[in-house]
Design a protein around this motif. Structure first.
Motif, PDB file in Angstrom:
ATOM      1  N   ALA A  60      -3.773   8.536  -1.663  1.00  0.00           N
ATOM      2  CA  ALA A  60      -3.945   9.286  -0.417  1.00  0.00           C
ATOM      3  C   ALA A  60      -5.403   9.326   0.036  1.00  0.00           C
ATOM      4  O   ALA A  60      -5.676   9.458   1.228  1.00  0.00           O
ATOM      5  CB  ALA A  60      -3.416  10.712  -0.578  1.00  0.00           C
ATOM      6  N   ILE A  61      -6.345   9.209  -0.891  1.00  0.00           N
ATOM      7  CA  ILE A  61      -7.758   9.388  -0.532  1.00  0.00           C
ATOM      8  C   ILE A  61      -8.487   8.073  -0.227  1.00  0.00           C
ATOM      9  O   ILE A  61      -9.701   8.085   0.008  1.00  0.00           O
ATOM     10  CB  ILE A  61      -8.519  10.184  -1.618  1.00  0.00           C
ATOM     11  N   LEU A  62      -7.770   6.963  -0.208  1.00  0.00           N
ATOM     12  CA  LEU A  62      -8.404   5.697   0.171  1.00  0.00           C
ATOM     13  C   LEU A  62      -8.550   5.660   1.686  1.00  0.00           C
ATOM     14  O   LEU A  62      -7.556   5.746   2.409  1.00  0.00           O
ATOM     15  CB  LEU A  62      -7.575   4.504  -0.315  1.00  0.00           C
ATOM     16  N   PRO A  63      -9.769   5.511   2.206  1.00  0.00           N
ATOM     17  CA  PRO A  63      -9.982   5.612   3.653  1.00  0.00           C
ATOM     18  C   PRO A  63      -9.698   4.321   4.416  1.00  0.00           C
ATOM     19  O   PRO A  63      -9.628   3.238   3.839  1.00  0.00           O
ATOM     20  CB  PRO A  63     -11.471   5.963   3.744  1.00  0.00           C
ATOM     21  N   GLY A  64      -9.556   4.464   5.714  1.00  0.00           N
ATOM     22  CA  GLY A  64      -9.524   3.339   6.637  1.00  0.00           C
ATOM     23  C   GLY A  64      -8.281   2.475   6.561  1.00  0.00           C
ATOM     24  O   GLY A  64      -7.298   2.788   5.899  1.00  0.00           O
ATOM     25  N   ILE A  65      -8.370   1.367   7.273  1.00  0.00           N
ATOM     26  CA  ILE A  65      -7.246   0.439   7.374  1.00  0.00           C
ATOM     27  C   ILE A  65      -6.911  -0.180   6.017  1.00  0.00           C
ATOM     28  O   ILE A  65      -5.745  -0.412   5.707  1.00  0.00           O
ATOM     29  CB  ILE A  65      -7.516  -0.659   8.438  1.00  0.00           C
ATOM     30  N   LEU A  66      -7.925  -0.389   5.181  1.00  0.00           N
ATOM     31  CA  LEU A  66      -7.655  -0.944   3.850  1.00  0.00           C
ATOM     32  C   LEU A  66      -6.843   0.044   3.020  1.00  0.00           C
ATOM     33  O   LEU A  66      -5.938  -0.343   2.286  1.00  0.00           O
ATOM     34  CB  LEU A  66      -8.949  -1.320   3.143  1.00  0.00           C
ATOM     35  N   GLY A  67      -7.148   1.326   3.153  1.00  0.00           N
ATOM     36  CA  GLY A  67      -6.363   2.356   2.476  1.00  0.00           C
ATOM     37  C   GLY A  67      -4.913   2.349   2.942  1.00  0.00           C
ATOM     38  O   GLY A  67      -3.994   2.483   2.139  1.00  0.00           O
ATOM     39  N   GLU A  68      -4.722   2.189   4.253  1.00  0.00           N
ATOM     40  CA  GLU A  68      -3.355   2.118   4.789  1.00  0.00           C
ATOM     41  C   GLU A  68      -2.601   0.938   4.191  1.00  0.00           C
ATOM     42  O   GLU A  68      -1.436   1.061   3.806  1.00  0.00           O
ATOM     43  CB  GLU A  68      -3.376   1.991   6.314  1.00  0.00           C
ATOM     44  N   TYR A  69      -3.266  -0.216   4.117  1.00  0.00           N
ATOM     45  CA  TYR A  69      -2.622  -1.404   3.555  1.00  0.00           C
ATOM     46  C   TYR A  69      -2.296  -1.216   2.071  1.00  0.00           C
ATOM     47  O   TYR A  69      -1.226  -1.595   1.618  1.00  0.00           O
ATOM     48  CB  TYR A  69      -3.498  -2.641   3.738  1.00  0.00           C
ATOM     49  N   VAL A  70      -3.226  -0.638   1.316  1.00  0.00           N
ATOM     50  CA  VAL A  70      -2.996  -0.425  -0.117  1.00  0.00           C
ATOM     51  C   VAL A  70      -1.814   0.518  -0.326  1.00  0.00           C
ATOM     52  O   VAL A  70      -0.934   0.262  -1.157  1.00  0.00           O
ATOM     53  CB  VAL A  70      -4.269   0.108  -0.810  1.00  0.00           C
ATOM     54  N   ARG A  71      -1.769   1.621   0.441  1.00  0.00           N
ATOM     55  CA  ARG A  71      -0.641   2.549   0.315  1.00  0.00           C
ATOM     56  C   ARG A  71       0.672   1.852   0.661  1.00  0.00           C
ATOM     57  O   ARG A  71       1.676   2.007  -0.048  1.00  0.00           O
ATOM     58  CB  ARG A  71      -0.863   3.771   1.222  1.00  0.00           C
ATOM     59  N   GLN A  72       0.666   1.084   1.731  1.00  0.00           N
ATOM     60  CA  GLN A  72       1.880   0.387   2.146  1.00  0.00           C
ATOM     61  C   GLN A  72       2.377  -0.554   1.044  1.00  0.00           C
ATOM     62  O   GLN A  72       3.566  -0.572   0.712  1.00  0.00           O
ATOM     63  CB  GLN A  72       1.616  -0.386   3.432  1.00  0.00           C
ATOM     64  N   ILE A  73       1.474  -1.323   0.461  1.00  0.00           N
ATOM     65  CA  ILE A  73       1.849  -2.266  -0.605  1.00  0.00           C
ATOM     66  C   ILE A  73       2.408  -1.506  -1.807  1.00  0.00           C
ATOM     67  O   ILE A  73       3.480  -1.836  -2.330  1.00  0.00           O
ATOM     68  CB  ILE A  73       0.642  -3.138  -1.017  1.00  0.00           C
ATOM     69  N   PHE A  74       1.683  -0.480  -2.247  1.00  0.00           N
ATOM     70  CA  PHE A  74       2.131   0.261  -3.433  1.00  0.00           C
ATOM     71  C   PHE A  74       3.484   0.918  -3.186  1.00  0.00           C
ATOM     72  O   PHE A  74       4.375   0.859  -4.038  1.00  0.00           O
ATOM     73  CB  PHE A  74       1.092   1.315  -3.824  1.00  0.00           C
ATOM     74  N   TYR A  75       3.659   1.532  -2.039  1.00  0.00           N
ATOM     75  CA  TYR A  75       4.930   2.209  -1.762  1.00  0.00           C
ATOM     76  C   TYR A  75       6.077   1.211  -1.584  1.00  0.00           C
ATOM     77  O   TYR A  75       7.209   1.524  -1.924  1.00  0.00           O
ATOM     78  CB  TYR A  75       4.813   3.138  -0.558  1.00  0.00           C
TER      79      TYR A  75
ATOM     80  N   GLU B 210      12.313   7.297   1.766  1.00  0.00           N
ATOM     81  CA  GLU B 210      12.540   6.032   2.467  1.00  0.00           C
ATOM     82  C   GLU B 210      11.776   6.033   3.782  1.00  0.00           C
ATOM     83  O   GLU B 210      11.834   7.004   4.532  1.00  0.00           O
ATOM     84  CB  GLU B 210      14.031   5.831   2.738  1.00  0.00           C
ATOM     85  N   ILE B 211      11.086   4.921   4.058  1.00  0.00           N
ATOM     86  CA  ILE B 211      10.304   4.767   5.285  1.00  0.00           C
ATOM     87  C   ILE B 211      10.826   3.539   6.024  1.00  0.00           C
ATOM     88  O   ILE B 211      10.767   2.427   5.505  1.00  0.00           O
ATOM     89  CB  ILE B 211       8.805   4.581   4.982  1.00  0.00           C
ATOM     90  N   GLY B 212      11.303   3.747   7.246  1.00  0.00           N
ATOM     91  CA  GLY B 212      11.876   2.667   8.037  1.00  0.00           C
ATOM     92  C   GLY B 212      10.832   1.839   8.766  1.00  0.00           C
ATOM     93  O   GLY B 212       9.623   2.009   8.595  1.00  0.00           O
ATOM     94  N   HIS B 213      11.312   0.947   9.613  1.00  0.00           N
ATOM     95  CA  HIS B 213      10.457   0.068  10.406  1.00  0.00           C
ATOM     96  C   HIS B 213       9.653   0.864  11.438  1.00  0.00           C
ATOM     97  O   HIS B 213      10.173   1.783  12.066  1.00  0.00           O
ATOM     98  CB  HIS B 213      11.296  -0.989  11.146  1.00  0.00           C
ATOM     99  N   ARG B 214       8.403   0.477  11.612  1.00  0.00           N
ATOM    100  CA  ARG B 214       7.515   1.002  12.651  1.00  0.00           C
ATOM    101  C   ARG B 214       7.311   2.516  12.566  1.00  0.00           C
ATOM    102  O   ARG B 214       7.054   3.171  13.561  1.00  0.00           O
ATOM    103  CB  ARG B 214       8.000   0.591  14.046  1.00  0.00           C
ATOM    104  N   VAL B 215       7.435   3.071  11.390  1.00  0.00           N
ATOM    105  CA  VAL B 215       7.198   4.504  11.185  1.00  0.00           C
ATOM    106  C   VAL B 215       5.692   4.745  11.121  1.00  0.00           C
ATOM    107  O   VAL B 215       4.966   3.988  10.471  1.00  0.00           O
ATOM    108  CB  VAL B 215       7.886   4.997   9.893  1.00  0.00           C
ATOM    109  N   TYR B 216       5.246   5.785  11.795  1.00  0.00           N
ATOM    110  CA  TYR B 216       3.844   6.214  11.713  1.00  0.00           C
ATOM    111  C   TYR B 216       3.822   7.600  11.086  1.00  0.00           C
ATOM    112  O   TYR B 216       4.474   8.527  11.584  1.00  0.00           O
ATOM    113  CB  TYR B 216       3.194   6.256  13.098  1.00  0.00           C
ATOM    114  N   ILE B 217       3.056   7.735   9.998  1.00  0.00           N
ATOM    115  CA  ILE B 217       2.879   9.022   9.323  1.00  0.00           C
ATOM    116  C   ILE B 217       1.410   9.385   9.457  1.00  0.00           C
ATOM    117  O   ILE B 217       0.540   8.733   8.886  1.00  0.00           O
ATOM    118  CB  ILE B 217       3.289   8.950   7.843  1.00  0.00           C
ATOM    119  N   GLY B 218       1.132  10.427  10.228  1.00  0.00           N
ATOM    120  CA  GLY B 218      -0.241  10.830  10.507  1.00  0.00           C
ATOM    121  C   GLY B 218      -0.954  11.415   9.290  1.00  0.00           C
ATOM    122  O   GLY B 218      -0.325  11.704   8.264  1.00  0.00           O
TER     123      GLY B 218
END
Length: 194
Positions: free
Chosen positions: A41-56, A81-89
């Protein structure tokens, strides 16, 4: 370029995933997942988003490639479960939940598993030792949940939940619900309603 970046980050995430597998054996899967979610959760920026997405994608029941899990988001269950095009703020708290395709969660949204997670009927037993109920909560497709809303029940498809709302009862498809507790004030599929 995005695909190349994600492929390179997958190499970075792989050792973390292996460590997660070992932690599952030592601490149990639920604790290992919660701890991993906190670190990620504490990884910042777009790279953090990508890392979370891959791990999840590797560890959750469902997590689609085109979702966005922002900074500070915590999951408590790998069965989410997270579907297509979901945005979690940023700073959302998510329990054992299904987020259908095209769901939008604004910042600070909490989605927990019902209103009866803790038993309170007995006075001779501490609350934390009384049995509770944990129903799975589903957020329907194309639903937008506003900032700091708290959702404890299912929300239908194509809904709008106002900022700061407290959802205690199921919300039907196409509803606009606001307030504490949340109440339906308009139906999106009925243009003449106010």
């Amino acid at each position: 370029m995005k695909c190349l970046c994600k492929a390179l980050l997958a190499v970075f995430v792989f050792p973390f995933w292996v460590g997660y597998g070992l932690a599952c054996r030592v601490m149990g899967p639920r604790r290992a997942f919660a701890d991993s979610a906190q670190w990620l959760a504490i990884l910042p920026g777009i790279l953090g988003e990508y890392v979370r997405q891959i791990f999840y994608r590797w560890t959750m029941a469902r997590c689609e490639r085109d979702c966005c899990v922002s900074f500070g988001v915590l999951f408590s269950h790998s069965t989410a479960e997270i579907g297509h095009r979901v945005y979690i703020g940023p700073y959302c708290m998510i329990g054992d939940v299904t987020l259908s395709d095209d769901v939008l969660l604004a910042s600070g949204v909490s989605i927990a598993n019902g209103t009866n997670q803790h038993g309170t009927s007995r006075l001779d037993v501490p609350i934390n030792q009384q049995p509770g109920e944990y129903p799975r909560v589903t957020i329907g497709e194309d639903t937008w949940i506003g900032e700091r809303a708290v959702v404890l029940a299912d929300v239908g498809a194509h809904c709008v939940i106002g900022a700061g709302a407290l959802v205690l009862e199921p919300i039907p498809d196409f509803a606009v619900a606001v307030g504490v507790p949340a109440r339906v004030v308009k139906m999106r599929n009925e243009p003449n309603t106010k």
